[in-house]
Design an enzyme around this catalytic site. Structure first.
Site, PDB file in Angstrom:
ATOM      1  N   ILE A  23       1.056  -1.128   0.355  1.00 32.22           N
ATOM      2  CA  ILE A  23       0.305   0.392   0.298  1.00 32.22           C
ATOM      3  C   ILE A  23       0.800   1.569   0.019  1.00 32.22           C
ATOM      4  O   ILE A  23       1.773   1.957   0.993  1.00 32.22           O
ATOM      5  CB  ILE A  23      -0.827   0.591   1.189  1.00 32.22           C
ATOM      6  CG1 ILE A  23      -1.670  -0.928   1.099  1.00 32.22           C
ATOM      7  CG2 ILE A  23      -1.534   1.466   1.163  1.00 32.22           C
ATOM      8  CD1 ILE A  23      -2.410  -1.240   2.720  1.00 32.22           C
ATOM      9  N   GLY A  24       0.900   2.028  -0.632  1.00 30.84           N
ATOM     10  CA  GLY A  24       1.943   3.310  -1.359  1.00 30.84           C
ATOM     11  C   GLY A  24       0.904   4.213  -0.901  1.00 30.84           C
ATOM     12  O   GLY A  24       0.714   5.387  -1.636  1.00 30.84           O
ATOM     13  N   SER A  37       0.922   6.707   2.755  1.00 32.68           N
ATOM     14  CA  SER A  37       1.847   7.396   3.475  1.00 32.68           C
ATOM     15  C   SER A  37       3.267   7.888   3.595  1.00 32.68           C
ATOM     16  O   SER A  37       3.979   6.551   2.015  1.00 32.68           O
ATOM     17  CB  SER A  37       2.274   6.875   4.966  1.00 32.68           C
ATOM     18  OG  SER A  37       0.974   6.100   5.440  1.00 32.68           O
ATOM     19  N   GLU A  62     -10.669  -1.622   3.531  1.00 26.97           N
ATOM     20  CA  GLU A  62      -9.365  -1.362   3.919  1.00 26.97           C
ATOM     21  C   GLU A  62      -9.724  -2.034   5.388  1.00 26.97           C
ATOM     22  O   GLU A  62      -8.420  -2.645   6.422  1.00 26.97           O
ATOM     23  CB  GLU A  62      -8.152  -0.119   3.860  1.00 26.97           C
ATOM     24  CG  GLU A  62      -7.096  -0.397   4.779  1.00 26.97           C
ATOM     25  CD  GLU A  62      -5.979   0.061   4.171  1.00 26.97           C
ATOM     26  OE1 GLU A  62      -5.737   1.306   3.666  1.00 26.97           O
ATOM     27  OE2 GLU A  62      -5.100   0.659   4.925  1.00 26.97           O
TER      28      GLU A  62
HETATM   29  C1  LIG Z   1       2.231  -1.342  11.628  1.00 24.12           C
HETATM   30  C2  LIG Z   1       1.894  -0.019  10.689  1.00 24.12           C
HETATM   31  C3  LIG Z   1       2.160  -0.539   9.492  1.00 24.12           C
HETATM   32  C4  LIG Z   1       1.794   0.327   8.318  1.00 24.12           C
HETATM   33  N1  LIG Z   1       1.392  -0.128   7.056  1.00 24.12           N
HETATM   34  C5  LIG Z   1       1.957   1.304   5.915  1.00 24.12           C
HETATM   35  C6  LIG Z   1       1.567   0.618   4.084  1.00 24.12           C
HETATM   36  O1  LIG Z   1       1.369   0.077   4.319  1.00 24.12           O
HETATM   37  N2  LIG Z   1       0.823   1.466   3.800  1.00 24.12           N
HETATM   38  C7  LIG Z   1       1.133   3.147   4.160  1.00 24.12           C
HETATM   39  O2  LIG Z   1       0.450   4.400   3.788  1.00 24.12           O
HETATM   40  N3  LIG Z   1       1.698   3.308   5.696  1.00 24.12           N
HETATM   41  C8  LIG Z   1       1.196   1.918   6.284  1.00 24.12           C
HETATM   42  N4  LIG Z   1       1.494   3.247   7.454  1.00 24.12           N
HETATM   43  C9  LIG Z   1       1.199   4.613   8.179  1.00 24.12           C
HETATM   44  C10 LIG Z   1       0.163   4.022   8.940  1.00 24.12           C
HETATM   45  O3  LIG Z   1      -0.813   4.590   7.792  1.00 24.12           O
HETATM   46  C11 LIG Z   1       0.435   5.934   9.417  1.00 24.12           C
HETATM   47  O4  LIG Z   1       0.829   5.894  10.414  1.00 24.12           O
HETATM   48  C12 LIG Z   1      -0.760   6.754   9.969  1.00 24.12           C
HETATM   49  O5  LIG Z   1      -1.866   7.408   8.953  1.00 24.12           O
HETATM   50  C13 LIG Z   1      -0.801   7.755  10.262  1.00 24.12           C
HETATM   51  O6  LIG Z   1       0.455   8.745  10.099  1.00 24.12           O
HETATM   52  P1  LIG Z   1       1.736   8.949  10.362  1.00 24.12           P
HETATM   53  O7  LIG Z   1       2.202   8.188  11.248  1.00 24.12           O
HETATM   54  O8  LIG Z   1       2.626   9.613  10.134  1.00 24.12           O
HETATM   55  O9  LIG Z   1       0.864   9.914  11.950  1.00 24.12           O
HETATM   56  P2  LIG Z   1       0.778  11.118  12.535  1.00 24.12           P
HETATM   57  O10 LIG Z   1      -0.181  11.206  11.801  1.00 24.12           O
HETATM   58  O11 LIG Z   1       1.754  12.278  12.126  1.00 24.12           O
HETATM   59  O12 LIG Z   1      -0.152  11.521  13.497  1.00 24.12           O
HETATM   60  C14 LIG Z   1       0.910  11.766  15.257  1.00 24.12           C
HETATM   61  C15 LIG Z   1      -0.465  11.652  16.151  1.00 24.12           C
HETATM   62  O13 LIG Z   1      -1.169  12.919  15.815  1.00 24.12           O
HETATM   63  C16 LIG Z   1      -2.464  12.290  15.537  1.00 24.12           C
HETATM   64  N5  LIG Z   1      -3.130  13.080  15.045  1.00 24.12           N
HETATM   65  C17 LIG Z   1      -2.844  13.694  13.807  1.00 24.12           C
HETATM   66  N6  LIG Z   1      -3.303  14.576  13.424  1.00 24.12           N
HETATM   67  C18 LIG Z   1      -4.915  14.852  13.830  1.00 24.12           C
HETATM   68  C19 LIG Z   1      -5.979  15.411  14.080  1.00 24.12           C
HETATM   69  N7  LIG Z   1      -6.110  16.490  13.190  1.00 24.12           N
HETATM   70  N8  LIG Z   1      -6.952  15.377  15.527  1.00 24.12           N
HETATM   71  C20 LIG Z   1      -6.065  14.368  16.520  1.00 24.12           C
HETATM   72  N9  LIG Z   1      -5.038  13.647  15.911  1.00 24.12           N
HETATM   73  C21 LIG Z   1      -4.489  14.059  15.411  1.00 24.12           C
HETATM   74  C22 LIG Z   1      -2.804  11.318  15.095  1.00 24.12           C
HETATM   75  O14 LIG Z   1      -3.857  10.328  15.594  1.00 24.12           O
HETATM   76  C23 LIG Z   1      -1.056  10.257  15.739  1.00 24.12           C
HETATM   77  O15 LIG Z   1      -1.092  10.247  17.785  1.00 24.12           O
HETATM   78  C24 LIG Z   1       1.908   1.794   8.428  1.00 24.12           C
HETATM   79  C25 LIG Z   1       1.649   1.957  10.058  1.00 24.12           C
HETATM   80  C26 LIG Z   1       2.297   1.154  10.975  1.00 24.12           C
HETATM   81  C27 LIG Z   1       2.140   1.643  11.834  1.00 24.12           C
END
Ligand SMILES: Cc1cc2nc3c(=O)[nH]c(=O)nc-3n(C[C@H](O)[C@H](O)[C@H](O)COP(=O)(O)OP(=O)(O)OC[C@H]3O[C@@H](n4cnc5c(N)ncnc54)[C@H](O)[C@@H]3O)c2cc1C
Lengths: 287, 379
Positions: free
Chosen positions: B130-131, B133, B251
């Site tokens: 999944i591309g 993030s 998903e």
């Molecule tokens: C095990 C694992 C596998 C993954 N696999 C994939 C994958 O295969 N492909 C892919 O594309 N992505 C993948 N991801 C990424 C995942 O989708 C992101 O980690 C997730 O969407 C959160 O984005 P971030 O990590 O940038 O956190 P951020 O968006 O930076 O968030 C950090 C914190 O701030 C909070 N926050 C952010 N915005 C708000 C808001 N508006 N209101 C309140 N709180 C907020 C969040 O809830 C979180 O607690 C994976 C993640 C994990 C942990």
């Protein structure tokens, strides 16, 4: 049994919904809590055939199942309906299952160790102890003042004498049929009350203003209400599922799949729905 | 009513027979899976296993036969997923293709794309990543910047994706890319498009990221002038955001959103019998699982009817994540280092560490609750 009753259930739910929207008011609720019997409302639910809804047609009832009952009881809970309809329906079902034709009118449900809601008002009392069900004329019993465990409607303790009839529920209903039926009806009513509490809380969050804007606009409040919505949905599903299991596998098969008011991580939905804990919002249900 | 409704569903007529088949297969295929292997659940990646599953018609079950599917119902597929997850089968090599990439191609792909990709996914021969993030775009996904520029005959990709699970093992990814620049931040949802990208194309560098457990399950992907032909655009140019959000309903809705840690309960049952207080806790955990299952099944039913239950899916995922996250910790209270089998303790230890990620992957807890709050009319 209930799976074939979809249409009938739909019609019934609509009728109950309409009736309670029209008739169930905060004033009526307060009056019943002062001990006034809601005679007019009871007459209307009797006219709809509700008290005997769970009794097989051969015994003069409608032949609905527990799943249907759960749906009806959920509506009662949503409106905080101030009458012992769920209890009377369950009492009639238990009597019928024990081979005793249920009488018309209010049948109070007497369970071991609990005061019987509206007992003095009833025509009859069904007492359930283990798998044994006995039918009593309420007028023949002596009553001692009691107290309802969770509600505020009048509830008294019945001193049971010689019954009018005696029977046993089938083995599949389990050794605690009365308690299970009681638990099922409370679960359904709580699930309904929670729906109403959620609606009211959401409305309140949209109208109550602090810091110049509706408190529902604050993310901290939104997140709590989101959790609350999930718990409310889960309670409804758990109650419905228990009703369905009771139909399919007997009352003893109605595992209560989810402890109502108890979230997975041990945090209770009571804490989560903190604006209106279900027990404290009966009057608000009518606003 | 402000809340969401979940009507009870039944699993389909043939479910018991299908379950029996699956159980027989999984008992044999899984006879050597240690608790530690089972603990990976749907993050476990095993191509041989996926090919065996594909051979039996259990990938892409609902798709048309013309594309390698079985034309079975969404609820039959649900039964299959349940059985796989219950034993912690290593389904990662086909999970994403079966769950979202395949259905997306089926719905919006060209005839050529369907014929090229779907039968291979269904055979268990094509693994998808999944591309979505990026380093600066997680929850605020629409702000993503990895771009695809139009060039003769195709598109040129530059930028970075991150957290891409198992990308180093996968064949393809569906990448959400910017095909028109952001001119106004309020319009950032526009100008995005989805592409099928071969993970081995020249210009792609996949670097592993070490996770908390000490493993390299996800990656950072750099795109440096990567060329993909026109035929790899999925759906409409510029409609990537709508397409990707519809994909999220798939998903987020599955039983893997509450069952990730269930294999621990199964593995621990014998040991838990020694603890007088355990039965009540286990009973509650199972009761809750039963309720979540009904809710998840309700969403599967809605998907089967062609609806897009995105909000219901968010609610079930959030409640499910709470559950699967709490389970390892709840059971830990009953484990006794001197009595509990070491492999169960190891499983518990691993799950305690990865459970944190359950409420991040696929959309964080806060974001899901925001979606529910929108349903309530609060935003
Ligand atoms: C095990 C694992 C596998 C993954 N696999 C994939 C994958 O295969 N492909 C892919 O594309 N992505 C993948 N991801 C990424 C995942 O989708 C992101 O980690 C997730 O969407 C959160 O984005 P971030 O990590 O940038 O956190 P951020 O968006 O930076 O968030 C950090 C914190 O701030 C909070 N926050 C952010 N915005 C708000 C808001 N508006 N209101 C309140 N709180 C907020 C969040 O809830 C979180 O607690 C994976 C993640 C994990 C942990």
């Amino acid at each position: 049994m209930s799976d074939t009753n979809e249409d009938l259930r739909g019609i019934l739910l609509e009728q109950v919904e309409r009736l309670l929207t029209d008739r169930s008011s905060p004033n009526l609720l307060r009056a019943t809590e002062r001990g006034e019997w809601p005679a007019a409302l009871w007459a209307e639910v009797e006219a709809l055939g509700l008290p005997l809804a769970l009794v097989p047609e051969a015994m003069g009832g409608v032949g609905l199942g527990w799943a249907d009952a759960v749906a009806v009881w959920q509506v009662l809970g949503r409106h905080a309906a101030p009458l012992p309809l769920a209890e009377s329906m369950a009492a009639a079902a238990l009597l019928a299952a024990a081979g005793i034709t249920p009488p018309a009118g209010l049948i109070a449900l007497a369970l071991p160790g609990e005061a019987t809601a509206w007992g003095r008002q009833a025509g009859h009392v069904a007492a359930v102890q283990g798998g044994e069900v006995t039918l009593h004329a309420a007028a023949d019993l002596t009553w001692q003042p009691g107290r309802s465990l969770i509600g505020r409607e009048p509830a008294d303790q019945a001193m049971l004498g010689e019954p009018l009839a005696r029977g046993r529920v089938p083995a599949g209903w389990g050794a605690d049929a009365g308690l299970l039926a009681g638990a099922l009806l409370q679960a359904a009513k709580i699930a309904g009350a929670l729906e109403a509490a959620l609606d009211m809380t959401v409305d309140y969050a949209k109208t109550r203003k602090q810091f110049g804007r509706p408190i529902g606009g604050f993310q901290a409040v939104q997140q709590q209400l989101a959790v609350c919505a999930a718990e409310v949905a889960a309670c409804g599903v758990a109650a419905a599922q228990a009703g369905r299991a009771a139909d399919r596998r007997g009352l003893a098969g109605a595992e209560f799949r989810d402890r109502l008011g108890q979230g997975g991580g041990g945090r209770g939905s009571r804490d989560r729905c903190r604006h209106h804990p279900p027990g404290a919002c009966r009057h608000r249900l009518h606003r | 009513m402000a809340g969401l409704r979940f009507d009870l569903r039944d699993t389909p007529e043939g479910a018991p027979a299908l379950r029996a088949e699956l159980r027989a297969f999984l008992a044999e295929a899984g006879k050597d899976w240690s608790p530690r292997v089972r603990a990976y659940s749907w993050m476990g990646f095993d191509r041989d296993f996926s090919r065996e599953v594909g051979k039996r018609g259990w990938i892409g079950m609902t798709w048309p036969k013309a594309y390698g599917g079985q034309e079975r119902t969404a609820l039959e597929r649900y039964v299959t997923l349940e059985e796989m997850l219950a034993v912690g089968a290593p389904v990662g090599a086909h999970w994403i293709g079966d769950r979202q990439s395949g259905p997306l191609i089926l719905r919006l792909g060209t005839e050529e794309q369907r014929r090229e990709f779907l039968p291979r996914i269904a055979r268990g021969a094509l693994a998808f990543a999944i591309g979505l993030s990026e380093p600066d775009s997680g929850s605020d996904l629409a702000s993503l910047r990895t771009r695809a520029e139009k060039v003769p005959g195709g598109w040129r990709i530059n930028g970075r994706k991150v957290w891409t699970t198992n990308a180093h093992l996968c064949d393809f990814m569906i990448a959400l890319l910017r095909t028109s620049p952001i001119t106004d931040p309020r319009q950032k949802h526009q100008g995005l498009s989805q592409f099928l990208v071969d993970c081995r194309l020249s210009g792609i560098t996949i670097r592993p990221i070490l996770d908390l457990v000490g493993e390299e399950g996800f990656n950072e992907i750099t795109f440096d002038d990567v060329f993909v032909p026109d035929s790899m655009l999925v759906g409409q140019e510029g409609a990537g955001w709508e397409q990707a959000t519809a994909e999220l309903a798939f998903e987020r809705s599955g039983p893997e959103r509450y069952l990730s840690s269930l294999p621990l309960l199964t593995a621990a049952l014998d040991d838990l019998r020694a603890e007088p207080a355990a039965p009540e806790a286990v009973g509650r955990l199972l009761a809750r699982a039963g309720t979540l299952r009904q809710m998840s099944l309700a969403v599967a039913g809605m998907l089967q009817e062609g609806k897009t239950p995105a909000r219901e899916a968010a609610l079930v995922k959030d409640a499910g994540n709470d559950y699967e996250q709490a389970l390892p910790e709840r059971l830990r209270e009953f484990f006794d280092p001197g009595r509990t089998p070491p492999e169960v303790q190891e499983m518990q230890g691993y799950m305690t560490m990865v459970a944190r990620s359950y409420s991040l992957r696929g959309g964080t807890r806060e974001i899901l609750r925001g979606i529910i709050a929108r349903q309530l009319g609060l935003r």
